[in-house]
Write a protein that holds these residues in place. Structure first.
Motif, PDB file in Angstrom:
ATOM      1  N   SER A   5       0.823  -1.208   0.000  1.00 14.94           N
ATOM      2  CA  SER A   5       0.000   0.000   0.000  1.00 14.94           C
ATOM      3  C   SER A   5       0.856   1.256   0.000  1.00 14.94           C
ATOM      4  CB  SER A   5      -0.907  -0.011   1.231  1.00 14.94           C
ATOM      5  OG  SER A   5      -1.612   1.190   1.322  1.00 14.94           O
ATOM      6  N   LEU A   7      -0.242   4.023   1.378  1.00 16.57           N
ATOM      7  CA  LEU A   7      -0.632   4.809   2.543  1.00 16.57           C
ATOM      8  C   LEU A   7       0.485   5.013   3.559  1.00 16.57           C
ATOM      9  CD1 LEU A   7      -2.857   6.398   3.954  1.00 16.57           C
ATOM     10  CD2 LEU A   7      -3.597   4.259   5.010  1.00 16.57           C
ATOM     11  N   TYR A  46      -4.771   9.758   3.256  1.00 18.33           N
ATOM     12  CA  TYR A  46      -5.747   8.701   2.979  1.00 18.33           C
ATOM     13  C   TYR A  46      -6.393   8.909   1.608  1.00 18.33           C
ATOM     14  CZ  TYR A  46      -5.949   6.153   7.385  1.00 18.33           C
ATOM     15  OH  TYR A  46      -5.667   5.340   8.447  1.00 18.33           O
ATOM     16  N   SER A  49      -3.772   8.321  -1.254  1.00 12.53           N
ATOM     17  CA  SER A  49      -3.492   6.890  -1.362  1.00 12.53           C
ATOM     18  C   SER A  49      -4.661   6.153  -2.001  1.00 12.53           C
ATOM     19  CB  SER A  49      -3.202   6.321   0.026  1.00 12.53           C
ATOM     20  OG  SER A  49      -3.189   4.917   0.004  1.00 12.53           O
ATOM     21  N   GLY A  50      -5.855   6.440  -1.559  1.00  9.39           N
ATOM     22  CA  GLY A  50      -7.041   5.787  -2.107  1.00  9.39           C
ATOM     23  C   GLY A  50      -7.245   6.106  -3.573  1.00  9.39           C
ATOM     24  N   ASP A  55      -8.812   2.636  -4.180  1.00  4.92           N
ATOM     25  CA  ASP A  55      -9.356   1.998  -2.988  1.00  4.92           C
ATOM     26  C   ASP A  55     -10.401   2.922  -2.367  1.00  4.92           C
ATOM     27  OD1 ASP A  55      -9.896   0.614  -0.668  1.00  4.92           O
ATOM     28  OD2 ASP A  55      -7.901   0.887   0.206  1.00  4.92           O
ATOM     29  N   THR A  58     -10.800   4.209   1.610  1.00  2.00           N
ATOM     30  CA  THR A  58     -10.024   5.272   2.251  1.00  2.00           C
ATOM     31  C   THR A  58     -10.725   6.627   2.198  1.00  2.00           C
ATOM     32  OG1 THR A  58      -8.804   5.742   0.225  1.00  2.00           O
ATOM     33  CG2 THR A  58      -7.841   4.126   1.739  1.00  2.00           C
ATOM     34  N   GLY A  62     -10.439   9.480   5.258  1.00  2.00           N
ATOM     35  CA  GLY A  62      -9.784  10.684   4.750  1.00  2.00           C
ATOM     36  C   GLY A  62     -10.634  11.923   4.947  1.00  2.00           C
TER      37      GLY A  62
END
Length: 162
Positions: A5, A7, A46, A49-50, A55, A58, A62
Motif C-alpha cells: 500500500s 498509505l 488517505y 493513497s485511495g 481503494d 479510504t 480521509g
C-alpha cells in the motif's frame, strides 16, 4: 506477490515534511504547525493513497480526518461556523456520500445523517417556530433522541435482510 500500500509511505512523507517545516521555521500559511493541520495532512494522505490505488475504503477516514481538521481550524475564526454535534454529522455525511458516489451504493445512510445534521443544526429555530404548541414542543425537545433510538433499533433488529 501482494502489492504494498502507498498509505504508510505517504503518511511518513507527510509527517516528516510537517515536522521538518517546523524545525526549519518555514512559514507557509497560518496554523501550519497546529495539530489541526496534521489532521488535514493525514486525511489528505488517505485520500491521495485511495485515489492512486483505486481503494474506495479510504474516502471515509480521509474525509473525517481532513474535515475535523478544517472544522477545528475554522470554528473559532468564523462566527457562522457550527460549533455543535451537527458539524460532525455533516463531516460524516459528506464522507459517506462521497464514498457512495464512488461505490454507487449506500446513499441512504449519508442522506439520513445529513438530514439529522440539518435537523440538529436548525433545532432551536424549528423549536421557536412551534412556540404556539409549547407543551408538545417541550415534549419533543425532551424525547426526540429516544425516537432516533427506537427507529435505529427497529432498523437493526426487525428490518434486516436475510
Amino acid at each position: 506477490m501482494k502489492k504494498i500500500s502507498l498509505l504508510p509511505g505517504i503518511i511518513l512523507l507527510g509527517i516528516g515534511t510537517f515536522y521538518s517545516i517546523q524545525k526549519l521555521n518555514i512559514h507557509l500559511f497560518e496554523n501550519q504547525n497546529s495539530w489541526q493541520a496534521l489532521l488535514i495532512l493525514l486525511g489528505a494522505a488517505y485520500l491521495i493513497s485511495g485515489h492512486f490505488e483505486k481503494d474506495n475504503t479510504t474516502i471515509l477516514p480521509g474525509i473525517i480526518l481532513a474535515g475535523l481538521g478544517i472544522h477545528f481550524i475554522n470554528q473559532p475564526k468564523l462566527p457562522s461556523w457550527p460549533d455543535h454535534a451537527a458539524a460532525f454529522l455533516f463531516i460524516l455525511a459528506l464522507g459517506m456520500l462521497l464514498t457512495a458516489i464512488k461505490t454507487k451504493s449506500g446513499y441512504a445512510q449519508g442522506i439520513v445523517l445529513l438530514l439529522i445534521g440539518l435537523f440538529l443544526h436548525f433545532f432551536q429555530t424549528i423549536i421557536q417556530s412551534f412556540s404556539v404548541v409549547e407543551n408538545g414542543v417541550q415534549l419533543i425537545e425532551t424525547y426526540w433522541s429516544f425516537l432516533l433510538i427506537i427507529i435505529g433499533a427497529f432498523l437493526v433488529f426487525f428490518k434486516r435482510k436475510k
